[in-house]
Design an enzyme around this catalytic site. Structure first.
Site, short mmCIF file in Angstrom:
data_model
loop_
_atom_site.label_atom_id
_atom_site.label_comp_id
_atom_site.label_asym_id
_atom_site.label_seq_id
_atom_site.Cartn_x
_atom_site.Cartn_y
_atom_site.Cartn_z
N LYS A 55 0.83 -1.20 0.00
CA LYS A 55 0.00 0.00 0.00
C LYS A 55 0.87 1.25 0.00
O LYS A 55 0.59 2.22 -0.72
CB LYS A 55 -0.92 -0.01 1.23
CG LYS A 55 -2.00 -1.08 1.17
CD LYS A 55 -2.71 -1.22 2.51
CE LYS A 55 -3.76 -2.34 2.45
NZ LYS A 55 -4.37 -2.62 3.75
N GLN A 99 -4.53 -1.65 9.80
CA GLN A 99 -4.29 -2.96 9.20
C GLN A 99 -4.81 -4.08 10.12
O GLN A 99 -4.46 -4.15 11.29
CB GLN A 99 -2.79 -3.15 8.94
CG GLN A 99 -2.44 -4.44 8.25
CD GLN A 99 -3.06 -4.56 6.86
OE1 GLN A 99 -3.05 -3.61 6.09
NE2 GLN A 99 -3.60 -5.72 6.54
N ASP A 122 -10.68 2.66 3.97
CA ASP A 122 -11.16 1.28 3.89
C ASP A 122 -12.65 1.23 3.54
O ASP A 122 -13.14 0.20 3.06
CB ASP A 122 -10.95 0.55 5.22
CG ASP A 122 -9.64 -0.23 5.26
OD1 ASP A 122 -9.21 -0.70 4.19
OD2 ASP A 122 -9.06 -0.36 6.35
#
Length: 287
Positions: A55, A99, A122
């Site tokens: 990412k 995460q 997200d």
């Protein structure tokens, strides 16, 4: 005569779209806004380390700033929440990603709404999910990354969901449920199946498009699909086979000669998820 499936790779999709993100990032910078992503990683789960680094690498590729905040596995709840809130209140931070999975010591925390909605790259916050539910999606909407990536990929390959019979196998909050809402908004007729669904093979055989997202290596074999090279498969599963190699929920070698198109694992849906994080970051920075 049967023919081998068309392989739906992520790379050509990303290569076409990445220049758009670079241009948007450059435009924001010209206005004094440098898109900034903070990725909070607790502990050193090998899979999570690889994923967060991917990412970061992609965000920096388009010109954004990305920092991985690596907290010790022993970090307590108070310290963890303090870090999240610090970034929530920092106007120079546009996107925050926690995460998962968190270590056992923090597993009691519901991370769904910890990140403020406009920084929730997200797409998990209740407000963002509610907009998805209502179909109130705009240019800067925060849409869950894997569903968003599947739709981006489908558009590139000319796959239209409107009027199609879609079966999604897996009802997770990350993939199955939000994808069912997203595809319903795109006028698909969606069936959300799961591990308790009866006669699953009969159900998948009726579908035009099947999305497998249950995390069971090579579960879906020939018996789950029609034998007419007409179905399209998006395989979201990322598993390890007995020989240690990455594989999807579908037995790729077993079915590739009887479906119209399929995403390989790796190099299929996975990279699209990472790409979607950066898409959401740019959207967040625009706000």
């Amino acid at each position: 005569m049967q023919k081998e499936a068309k392989l739906l790779y992520a790379q050509p999709v990303i290569e076409k779209q990445v220049e758009v993100l670079k241009d948007e990032c450059k435009s924001l910078k010209s206005k004094g806004i440098t898109p900034c992503l903070k990725v909070i990683l607790v502990g050193n789960n090998p899979g999570s380390v690889i994923y967060t680094n991917s990412k970061k690498k992609f965000a920096e590729k388009i010109g954004a700033n990305c920092e991985i905040i690596n907290l010790d596995e022993s970090t307590g709840e108070e310290e963890f929440l303090k870090v999240v809130n610090e970034f929530n209140n920092d106007d120079l931070v546009h996107g925050i990603l926690i995460q998962l999975p968190l270590p056992k010591s923090l597993s009691q925390i519901d991370t769904t709404d910890l990140v403020v909605p406009h920084k929730d790259v997200d797409g998990f916050h209740y407000e963002n999910v509610a907009k998805l539910y209502r179909g109130q999606l705009g240019e800067t909407s925060m849409i869950p990354c894997t569903p968003k990536g599947i739709v981006t990929m489908a558009k590139y390959y000319g796959i239209d969901f409107a009027g199609k019979n879609v079966v999604i196998v897996g009802r997770s909050l990350i993939v199955g449920k939000p994808l069912s809402l997203l595809l319903s908004n795109l006028n698909a007729t969606v069936t959300l199946a799961h591990s308790k669904t009866q006669n699953l093979k009969d159900l998948t055989k009726t579908a035009d498009i099947i999305v497998t997202a249950i995390g069971s290596p090579k579960l879906f074999t020939k018996e789950y699909f029609r034998d007419d090279n007409s179905q399209i498969i998006f395989d979201v599963g990322i598993n390890r086979s007995e020989d240690g190699k990455l594989c999807g929920d579908c037995d790729f070698a077993n079915i590739k000669d009887q479906v119209a198109a399929i995403t390989p694992v790796p190099k299929g849906v996975g990279p699209m998820t990472i790409f979607s994080v950066s898409q959401n970051l740019i959207s967040a920075a625009k706000k």
